[in-house]
Scaffold this active site. Structure first.
Site, PDB file in Angstrom:
ATOM      1  CD  GLU A  42      52.806  42.352  42.984  1.00  8.32           C
ATOM      2  OE1 GLU A  42      52.893  41.135  42.732  1.00  8.32           O
ATOM      3  OE2 GLU A  42      51.746  42.893  43.370  1.00  8.32           O
ATOM      4  CD  GLU A  84      48.011  47.168  43.668  1.00  8.73           C
ATOM      5  OE1 GLU A  84      47.836  46.142  44.366  1.00  8.73           O
ATOM      6  OE2 GLU A  84      48.653  47.150  42.605  1.00  8.73           O
TER       7      GLU A  84
HETATM    8  O1  G3I Z   1      37.651  35.923  35.776  1.00 10.96           O
HETATM    9  C1  G3I Z   1      37.672  34.662  36.426  1.00 10.96           C
HETATM   10  C2  G3I Z   1      36.324  34.007  36.417  1.00 10.96           C
HETATM   11  O2  G3I Z   1      35.980  33.720  35.092  1.00 10.96           O
HETATM   12  C3  G3I Z   1      36.374  32.754  37.268  1.00 10.96           C
HETATM   13  O3  G3I Z   1      35.087  32.188  37.354  1.00 10.96           O
HETATM   14  C4  G3I Z   1      36.862  33.066  38.670  1.00 10.96           C
HETATM   15  C5  G3I Z   1      36.984  31.818  39.518  1.00 10.96           C
HETATM   16  O4  G3I Z   1      37.993  31.964  40.505  1.00 10.96           O
HETATM   17  O5  G3I Z   1      38.128  33.676  38.596  1.00 10.96           O
HETATM   18  C6  G3I Z   1      38.106  34.880  37.861  1.00 10.96           C
HETATM   19  O6  G3I Z   1      39.391  35.432  37.841  1.00 10.96           O
HETATM   20  C7  G3I Z   1      39.839  35.996  39.056  1.00 10.96           C
HETATM   21  C8  G3I Z   1      40.218  37.447  38.762  1.00 10.96           C
HETATM   22  O7  G3I Z   1      40.807  38.029  39.897  1.00 10.96           O
HETATM   23  C9  G3I Z   1      39.006  38.296  38.357  1.00 10.96           C
HETATM   24  O8  G3I Z   1      38.088  38.329  39.399  1.00 10.96           O
HETATM   25  C10 G3I Z   1      41.035  35.212  39.512  1.00 10.96           C
HETATM   26  O9  G3I Z   1      40.642  33.916  39.938  1.00 10.96           O
HETATM   27  C11 G3I Z   1      41.708  35.930  40.660  1.00 10.96           C
HETATM   28  O10 G3I Z   1      42.919  35.272  40.972  1.00 10.96           O
HETATM   29  C12 G3I Z   1      41.995  37.360  40.281  1.00 10.96           C
HETATM   30  O11 G3I Z   1      42.537  38.021  41.421  1.00 10.96           O
HETATM   31  C13 G3I Z   1      43.143  39.260  41.151  1.00 10.96           C
HETATM   32  C14 G3I Z   1      44.587  39.217  41.622  1.00 10.96           C
HETATM   33  O12 G3I Z   1      45.172  40.489  41.423  1.00 10.96           O
HETATM   34  C15 G3I Z   1      45.422  38.186  40.886  1.00 10.96           C
HETATM   35  O13 G3I Z   1      46.717  38.191  41.377  1.00 10.96           O
HETATM   36  C16 G3I Z   1      42.397  40.321  41.917  1.00 10.96           C
HETATM   37  O14 G3I Z   1      41.071  40.441  41.401  1.00 10.96           O
HETATM   38  C17 G3I Z   1      43.121  41.647  41.801  1.00 10.96           C
HETATM   39  O15 G3I Z   1      42.510  42.575  42.649  1.00 10.96           O
HETATM   40  C18 G3I Z   1      44.565  41.449  42.227  1.00 10.96           C
HETATM   41  O16 G3I Z   1      45.249  42.671  42.128  1.00 10.96           O
HETATM   42  C19 G3I Z   1      46.620  42.650  42.483  1.00 10.96           C
HETATM   43  C20 G3I Z   1      47.296  43.726  41.677  1.00 10.96           C
HETATM   44  O17 G3I Z   1      47.072  43.524  40.309  1.00 10.96           O
HETATM   45  C21 G3I Z   1      48.784  43.786  41.969  1.00 10.96           C
HETATM   46  N1  G3I Z   1      49.036  43.918  43.389  1.00 10.96           N
HETATM   47  C22 G3I Z   1      48.375  42.950  44.210  1.00 10.96           C
HETATM   48  C23 G3I Z   1      46.876  42.925  43.959  1.00 10.96           C
HETATM   49  C24 G3I Z   1      46.203  41.957  44.872  1.00 10.96           C
HETATM   50  O18 G3I Z   1      46.590  40.641  44.596  1.00 10.96           O
END
Ligand code: G3I
Length: 393
Positions: free
Chosen positions: A179, A291
């Site tokens: 990205e 994805e």
């Molecule tokens: O691990 C913490 C947890 O400890 C906490 O309690 C919780 C509370 O919000 O958050 C958890 O972390 C989250 C993490 O995913 C694991 O679940 C984050 O808040 C959350 O922001 C994070 O989101 C991820 C996102 O990337 C971040 O940008 C998504 O799971 C993941 O699927 C997503 O994947 C991205 C690709 O890497 C790149 N392309 C876009 C795609 C979608 O955004």
């Protein structure tokens, strides 16, 4: 898992099926003479599984995985039975692998690699260089000036070398850079990106060189969203294509480009996707859908029932079209969904009011999108061109 809704496709002629899939003769080619290592899964599962059907043409079907959910039988069984390549959704990102400076936590990635080895699956590594999900110690240090740009570059070098070395020989495709391009017309490398603003745009090529040095056999991918016509103007695809051509001319070790494939029914299916994938392939690159999901408006984030009945047709349609775009391009070596169940999808948390984005419902029951992909792969087994060699060499 047994999801039977097969076509009686055996009697259907190759030409007819290829036409139904929208595959032109230009894309067709003879199957590879020698079976590449990466297209011969040991355990293809049930004959009507997505992975087994795709294996007939050397395509890998993948999903993002939450490694520690593999302890849940219903979740684990679907990952094992339906998919032949897996991507950790978060567990190879810098924030997760080095939460404290100098202390690595590879547990999530290692867990998934082990599972993949046990189930005849390959692994997509995701992602080494991205502005998001960086460790707090790093971003805080840069923000308060205790980490200089010179030190930042050294830290990134160490991160790339250490992570690629840790997983050396275990990763099929690495999303090295993720990205970097703007959502604008014209598009280009974002000058305000965290890495670009501190280290210059050349740092992207550097990351590819470092990754190649640490694991010369991994396929190295540039990964982004809206780079196969999803932006409507094709501006982002044009910019990424021009940049890739330049990088390849400079000898940067880039092997592939991943279109993330995050679609939304309200925008319709991008008309340029096949052409854009084919254009990247014309540079000598592999391509992949990395994805895939298709979101739509839903009643609430828990039940995720579409509010517009037509969306229940549009959602599987767009999944199907996206797979067909991949099928039509021999160099498209994998099609990965970004999580397979609506309950685990990132969509409700990021797009207010939207959901229903995956191929299984909130109770892990297959949705129409699952059956459409299954049907497309069944047809493809009789008409789509076999994939190109999927190893780098
Ligand atoms: O691990 C913490 C947890 O400890 C906490 O309690 C919780 C509370 O919000 O958050 C958890 O972390 C989250 C993490 O995913 C694991 O679940 C984050 O808040 C959350 O922001 C994070 O989101 C991820 C996102 O990337 C971040 O940008 C998504 O799971 C993941 O699927 C997503 O994947 C991205 C690709 O890497 C790149 N392309 C876009 C795609 C979608 O955004």
């Amino acid at each position: 898992m047994r999801h039977r809704r097969l076509l009686a496709a055996g009697a259907v002629g190759t030409v007819v099926v290829a036409a139904a899939l929208g595959i032109s003769s230009a894309a067709g080619a003879a199957p590879s003479a020698s079976a590449p290592r990466a297209s011969a899964p040991r355990d293809e599962g049930a004959p009507d599984s997505l992975r087994a059907l795709a294996a007939k043409i050397g395509l890998r079907i993948g999903t993002a995985v939450i490694p520690f959910d593999l302890n849940t039988p219903a979740y684990r069984d679907i990952v094992a039975d339906q998919f032949s390549v897996v991507t950790p959704g978060n567990e190879m990102k810098w924030q997760v692998v080095e939460p404290t400076r100098g202390t690595y936590d590879w547990s999530g990635g290692d867990r998934l690699v082990k599972f993949a080895e046990e189930h005849g699956q390959l692994v997509r590594g995701h992602t080494l260089l991205w502005h998001n999900q960086l460790p707090a110690w790093l971003t805080t240090g840069v923000a308060n000036g205790t980490i200089s740009d010179t030190e930042l570059r050294a830290l990134l070098h160490k991160h790339v070398i250490d992570e690629v070395t840790h997983f050396k020989g275990k990763i099929w495709q690495w999303d090295v850079a993720n990205e970097f391009f703007t959502d604008s017309n014209p598009s280009g490398i974002n000058p305000n990106d965290f890495w670009v603003s501190h280290l210059g745009a050349g740092i992207i090529a550097e990351a590819f060189r470092w990754a190649h040095q640490a694991d010369p056999h991994a396929l190295l991918f540039y990964n982004d969203y809206n780079i196969a016509g999803e932006d409507g103007t094709n501006a982002k695809s044009d910019a990424v294509y021009a940049w890739l051509r330049q990088m390849l001319a400079e000898g940067v070790p880039i092997n592939g480009v991943g279109d993330q494939g995050h679609l939304d029914t309200q925008y319709g299916f991008p008309t340029q996707m096949t052409q854009d994938l084919r254009r990247y392939a014309s540079l000598g690159l592999k391509v992949a859908i990395t994805e895939a999901d298709v979101r739509t408006f839903v009643n609430n984030p828990t039940a995720q029932v579409p509010t517009d009945h037509l969306a229940t047709f549009a959602q599987p349609y767009e999944f199907s079209q996206m797979l067909k775009a991949c099928l039509a391009v021999r160099q498209c070596i994998s099609f990965t969904v970004w999580g397979f169940g609506d309950a685990d999808s990132w969509i409700p948390g990021f797009f207010t009011g939207e959901g229903y984005a995956t191929i299984y419902d909130v109770n892990l029951q297959p949705k129409p999108a699952y059956f459409d992909l299954q049907q497309d792969l069944q047809l493809a087994a009789y008409g789509a061109p076999h994939r190109v060699h999927t190893d780098q060499h």
